[in-house]
Design a protein around this motif. Structure first.
Motif, PDB file in Angstrom:
ATOM      1  N   ALA A   1      33.925  36.997  28.791  1.00 11.98           N
ATOM      2  CA  ALA A   1      33.676  35.655  29.326  1.00 11.98           C
ATOM      3  C   ALA A   1      33.659  35.671  30.856  1.00 11.98           C
ATOM      4  O   ALA A   1      32.857  34.973  31.485  1.00 11.98           O
ATOM      5  CB  ALA A   1      34.738  34.686  28.823  1.00 11.98           C
ATOM      6  N   GLN A   2      34.529  36.462  31.470  1.00 13.17           N
ATOM      7  CA  GLN A   2      34.547  36.536  32.934  1.00 13.17           C
ATOM      8  C   GLN A   2      33.248  37.123  33.474  1.00 13.17           C
ATOM      9  O   GLN A   2      32.736  36.675  34.506  1.00 13.17           O
ATOM     10  CB  GLN A   2      35.757  37.357  33.388  1.00 13.17           C
ATOM     11  CG  GLN A   2      37.075  36.649  33.158  1.00 13.17           C
ATOM     12  CD  GLN A   2      38.265  37.434  33.662  1.00 13.17           C
ATOM     13  OE1 GLN A   2      38.223  38.654  33.786  1.00 13.17           O
ATOM     14  NE2 GLN A   2      39.358  36.734  33.955  1.00 13.17           N
ATOM     15  N   ILE A   3      32.713  38.125  32.785  1.00 16.54           N
ATOM     16  CA  ILE A   3      31.436  38.714  33.209  1.00 16.54           C
ATOM     17  C   ILE A   3      30.330  37.675  33.121  1.00 16.54           C
ATOM     18  O   ILE A   3      29.503  37.552  34.035  1.00 16.54           O
ATOM     19  CB  ILE A   3      31.118  39.956  32.358  1.00 16.54           C
ATOM     20  CG1 ILE A   3      32.055  41.109  32.734  1.00 16.54           C
ATOM     21  CG2 ILE A   3      29.657  40.369  32.522  1.00 16.54           C
ATOM     22  CD1 ILE A   3      32.008  42.284  31.774  1.00 16.54           C
ATOM     23  N   LYS A   4      30.300  36.907  32.023  1.00 11.60           N
ATOM     24  CA  LYS A   4      29.275  35.855  31.890  1.00 11.60           C
ATOM     25  C   LYS A   4      29.407  34.838  33.019  1.00 11.60           C
ATOM     26  O   LYS A   4      28.399  34.360  33.560  1.00 11.60           O
ATOM     27  CB  LYS A   4      29.402  35.171  30.531  1.00 11.60           C
ATOM     28  CG  LYS A   4      29.040  36.053  29.341  1.00 11.60           C
ATOM     29  CD  LYS A   4      29.183  35.288  28.037  1.00 11.60           C
ATOM     30  CE  LYS A   4      28.749  36.124  26.835  1.00 11.60           C
ATOM     31  NZ  LYS A   4      29.727  37.166  26.481  1.00 11.60           N
ATOM     32  N   GLN A   5      30.641  34.499  33.373  1.00 11.50           N
ATOM     33  CA  GLN A   5      30.857  33.553  34.466  1.00 11.50           C
ATOM     34  C   GLN A   5      30.356  34.119  35.787  1.00 11.50           C
ATOM     35  O   GLN A   5      29.655  33.428  36.548  1.00 11.50           O
ATOM     36  CB  GLN A   5      32.345  33.222  34.570  1.00 11.50           C
ATOM     37  CG  GLN A   5      32.682  32.235  35.689  1.00 11.50           C
ATOM     38  CD  GLN A   5      34.168  31.893  35.735  1.00 11.50           C
ATOM     39  OE1 GLN A   5      34.894  32.053  34.749  1.00 11.50           O
ATOM     40  NE2 GLN A   5      34.628  31.417  36.884  1.00 11.50           N
ATOM     41  N   LEU A   6      30.685  35.364  36.081  1.00  7.98           N
ATOM     42  CA  LEU A   6      30.267  35.969  37.349  1.00  7.98           C
ATOM     43  C   LEU A   6      28.759  36.164  37.423  1.00  7.98           C
ATOM     44  O   LEU A   6      28.165  36.044  38.505  1.00  7.98           O
ATOM     45  CB  LEU A   6      30.979  37.313  37.540  1.00  7.98           C
ATOM     46  CG  LEU A   6      32.475  37.237  37.853  1.00  7.98           C
ATOM     47  CD1 LEU A   6      33.098  38.624  37.831  1.00  7.98           C
ATOM     48  CD2 LEU A   6      32.706  36.577  39.218  1.00  7.98           C
ATOM     49  N   GLU A   7      28.147  36.480  36.295  1.00  4.76           N
ATOM     50  CA  GLU A   7      26.700  36.719  36.297  1.00  4.76           C
ATOM     51  C   GLU A   7      25.907  35.467  36.650  1.00  4.76           C
ATOM     52  O   GLU A   7      24.762  35.565  37.093  1.00  4.76           O
ATOM     53  CB  GLU A   7      26.264  37.254  34.928  1.00  4.76           C
ATOM     54  CG  GLU A   7      26.657  38.699  34.675  1.00  4.76           C
ATOM     55  CD  GLU A   7      25.941  39.667  35.611  1.00  4.76           C
ATOM     56  OE1 GLU A   7      24.709  39.742  35.553  1.00  4.76           O
ATOM     57  OE2 GLU A   7      26.626  40.329  36.425  1.00  4.76           O
ATOM     58  N   ARG A   8      26.507  34.312  36.479  1.00  5.28           N
ATOM     59  CA  ARG A   8      25.792  33.068  36.793  1.00  5.28           C
ATOM     60  C   ARG A   8      25.513  32.923  38.283  1.00  5.28           C
ATOM     61  O   ARG A   8      24.583  32.221  38.673  1.00  5.28           O
ATOM     62  CB  ARG A   8      26.590  31.859  36.295  1.00  5.28           C
ATOM     63  CG  ARG A   8      26.567  31.701  34.787  1.00  5.28           C
ATOM     64  CD  ARG A   8      27.261  30.424  34.343  1.00  5.28           C
ATOM     65  NE  ARG A   8      27.117  30.249  32.902  1.00  5.28           N
ATOM     66  CZ  ARG A   8      26.082  29.653  32.315  1.00  5.28           C
ATOM     67  NH1 ARG A   8      25.099  29.188  33.055  1.00  5.28           N
ATOM     68  NH2 ARG A   8      26.022  29.539  31.007  1.00  5.28           N
TER      69      ARG A   8
END
Length: 320
Positions: free
Chosen positions: A129-136
């Motif tokens: 979930a943190q990776i998805k957040q950062l990728e935004r």
């Protein structure tokens, strides 16, 4: 109210990932949208196992901004207290369950110039979930993921396919290990480290980082401790005027709840401090297992974390 606010959900998908880990998807039973959350958040899943109600925290691993569903991954623990086995053996698509609103004790520090993720086993889930957040917003991150074997490498294919340059995987059975000292030494100024996995890995990363001079505020970790069994003991709840028996296989918090006494919690794993309870009187010894109270507080005998800690002795009176 104990814990976070509750949400009625329906199980909409179950996917076995390997011999130990299964992914579960939830959608709101009323068809509405789920709350957004930030990467690193968890939810507490309520399981009705006959006469026993089990409440286990699991990291949310879906896209924090996707309000249509939540996903969690559950590692089966054959030696555990039964929550993971219940999820693996009893939960089916279409079942209605109750989960808590998301709570985040492992959030990203968005002031960081770079985010260095270190995961072990099922500890990979909050990072998804943190990776998805950062990728935004094109955040700078790097993942180092240790697994027991290729067959137990949950989400390795997904991570290496979508993020081949940022993902580094190590297999224990191939004698591959993270060169942590060199890894930490090579990070740019402003990097924050996040670790989630077995206790040994968390302790190793925290100690190594401290020894290498990293500031404590730049090291983040998440470790939910499962309550351990122990000798039964008796507790008096002074405010409620009740005397309860804590069984060998239940936590003090569970025994308090079983007696109908409202007790606060957020993580149920010794991490958040929400269930901290004052001790009025005792004759005996505490078995502290949390990582919220410090050493002096453990020795002082004035506080206990009932979610994971126990007691051995004749008298225990709590302000509850």
């Amino acid at each position: 109210m104990s814990g976070a606010e509750k949400i009625a959900v329906t199980v909409t998908d179950i996917v076995p990932l390997n011999a130990l880990v299964t992914r579960f998807e939830f959608k709101r039973t009323d068809g509405g949208l789920l709350p957004t959350f930030s990467g690193g958040a968890h939810t507490v899943v309520e399981m009705k196992d006959g006469a026993i109600t089990r409440l286990n925290p699991y990291s949310l691993m879906s896209d924090p901004m996707d309000q249509t569903h939540y996903t969690i991954s559950v590692r089966r623990d054959d030696e555990g207290r039964g929550g993971s086995l219940f999820m693996h053996n009893n939960v089916a698509v279409g079942d209605e369950m109750v989960i808590s609103y998301p709570v985040n004790l492992f959030s990203l520090d968005l002031r960081a110039k770079k985010h260095l993720f270190i995961a072990g086993g099922i500890g990979i889930t909050p990072f998804l979930a943190q990776i998805k957040q950062l990728e935004r917003f094109n955040g700078n991150w790097d993942l180092h993921y240790a697994c027991r074997s290729e067959s137990l490498g949950s989400y390795v294919d997904e991570l290496t396919n979508h993020h081949p340059n940022e993902t580094h995987v190590y297999y224990d059975d191939q004698d591959q290990t993270i060169d942590l000292v060199n890894l930490l030494d090579g990070q740019p100024l402003g990097t924050h480290v996040y670790v989630c996995g077995p206790k040994g890995m968390i302790d190793w990363v925290r100690k190594t980082a401290a020894d290498e001079g990293w500031p404590r505020e730049a090291i983040h970790y998440e470790e939910f401790l499962a309550p351990q069994p122990g000798k039964p003991f008796e507790v008096k709840l002074a405010v409620s005027n009740k005397v309860i028996q804590v069984g060998e296989q239940e936590s003090l918090l569970e025994a308090i709840e079983r007696a109908g006494v409202d007790a606060p919690y957020l993580c149920r794993g010794g991490a958040c401090g929400q269930c901290e309870t004052s001790v009025i009187d005792y004759t005996g010894n505490f078995i502290h297992r949390d990582h919220w109270l410090d050493d002096d507080e453990h020795k002082g005998g004035q506080k206990i974390m009932p979610c994971v800690s126990r007691f051995e002795g004749k008298t225990l009176v709590l302000d509850r």
